[in-house]
Design an enzyme around this catalytic site. Structure first.
Site, PDB file in Angstrom:
ATOM      1  N   ASP A 171      69.833 -39.515 113.164  1.00  9.41           N
ATOM      2  CA  ASP A 171      68.398 -39.695 113.331  1.00  9.41           C
ATOM      3  C   ASP A 171      68.172 -40.837 114.306  1.00  9.41           C
ATOM      4  OD1 ASP A 171      67.543 -42.205 111.388  1.00  9.41           O
ATOM      5  OD2 ASP A 171      69.136 -41.013 110.472  1.00  9.41           O
ATOM      6  N   ASP A 200      59.698 -40.253 105.627  1.00 10.30           N
ATOM      7  CA  ASP A 200      60.573 -41.406 105.417  1.00 10.30           C
ATOM      8  C   ASP A 200      59.801 -42.402 104.561  1.00 10.30           C
ATOM      9  OD1 ASP A 200      61.963 -43.799 105.588  1.00 10.30           O
ATOM     10  OD2 ASP A 200      62.394 -43.623 107.713  1.00 10.30           O
ATOM     11  N   GLU A 245      60.405 -45.608 101.913  1.00  9.98           N
ATOM     12  CA  GLU A 245      61.435 -46.558 101.496  1.00  9.98           C
ATOM     13  C   GLU A 245      60.817 -47.945 101.388  1.00  9.98           C
ATOM     14  OE1 GLU A 245      63.891 -47.905 104.995  1.00  9.98           O
ATOM     15  OE2 GLU A 245      63.399 -45.873 105.692  1.00  9.98           O
TER      16      GLU A 245
END
Length: 246
Positions: A45, A134, A136
């Site tokens: 990524d 994403d 986190e």
């Protein structure tokens, strides 16, 4: 202010890896590929930190898929997104886009809409991975963005529903176990219909968030042969293409 998120994102992952290491064996970055990599498609990524990627070289080094950062919150677009996303496709690499969530800024629905408008779409062409969320540790402040566990679950649900409405696919969820436990209460709410992209820098993927019986993608290191973070797909190349087609 537009900014490259990559250095802060890496710092957040190091924090997460350190926390996980306190609870499990291992936890250090790998010098070699994990044993589970032997027969699995390799990928990576990238974000604007990698700038203009040499995609033919990445393909020659084994890249079979890549996730490209498209957006963050509703104020940032990766200025290298077009080169990275279209360049990967021209090189024959299956690619997808991901959004870095800042749940304390705007609603899940609003961020999902911004993401889709700026690269986070999906087509059933066999070359496009489903959009990825994403989510986190917050690199800018409170780990859980000031949200309770139930509100975090609601935020992710809102994001997912809008992605599904706009693209026809549920988003892949990128996270790590420690954050998921801390900030969602280890919610099993998404396991039935969301693919898991697990972040864990170790020799094995280890324990999974509640409800998931397997990972679809595993980010096992933040550097290696390919530009950016190193990932595996949990299946064959044929299965990867089938997953992309939906």
């Amino acid at each position: 202010m537009a900014r490259d998120h990559k250095p802060s994102r890496r710092r957040a992952r190091v924090l997460a890896a350190t926390s996980v290491a306190a609870l499990t064996l291992g936890g250090t970055a790998l010098a070699e590929l994990p044993a589970q990599a032997a027969a699995r498609p390799k990928g990576h990524d990238v974000s604007s930190h990698q700038k203009n990627v040499n995609w033919s070289r990445a393909k020659s080094k084994g890249a079979r898929f890549v996730y490209v950062k498209a957006t963050e919150s509703t104020t940032y677009k990766n200025p290298y997104f077009t080169q990275q996303y279209k360049g990967a496709r021209r090189a024959g690499i299956i690619r997808g886009a991901y959004h870095f969530a800042l749940p304390n800024k705007t609603s899940g629905r609003t961020q999902a809409s911004y993401f889709v408008r700026n690269g986070g779409g999906w087509t059933r062409d066999g070359w496009t991975l489903p959009p990825a969320l994403d989510i986190e540790y917050n690199p800018y402040g409170a780990a859980c963005y000031g949200l309770s566990k139930s509100k975090m679950v609601s935020w992710i649900t809102s994001f997912s529903n809008e992605i599904r409405r706009r693209t026809g696919r549920r988003p892949v969820i990128y996270t790590n176990l420690h954050w998921w436990k801390t900030c969602t209460g280890n919610s099993p709410a998404f396991a039935a219909n969301h693919a898991l992209w697990l972040a864990r820098f170790d020799e094995s993927a280890g324990a999974l968030p509640a409800g998931w019986n397997y990972w679809t993608f595993w980010q096992y290191d933040n550097s290696g042969r390919l530009p950016g973070d190193q990932n595996l797909f949990n299946g064959s190349t044929t299965q990867l293409k089938r997953f992309a087609r939906g």
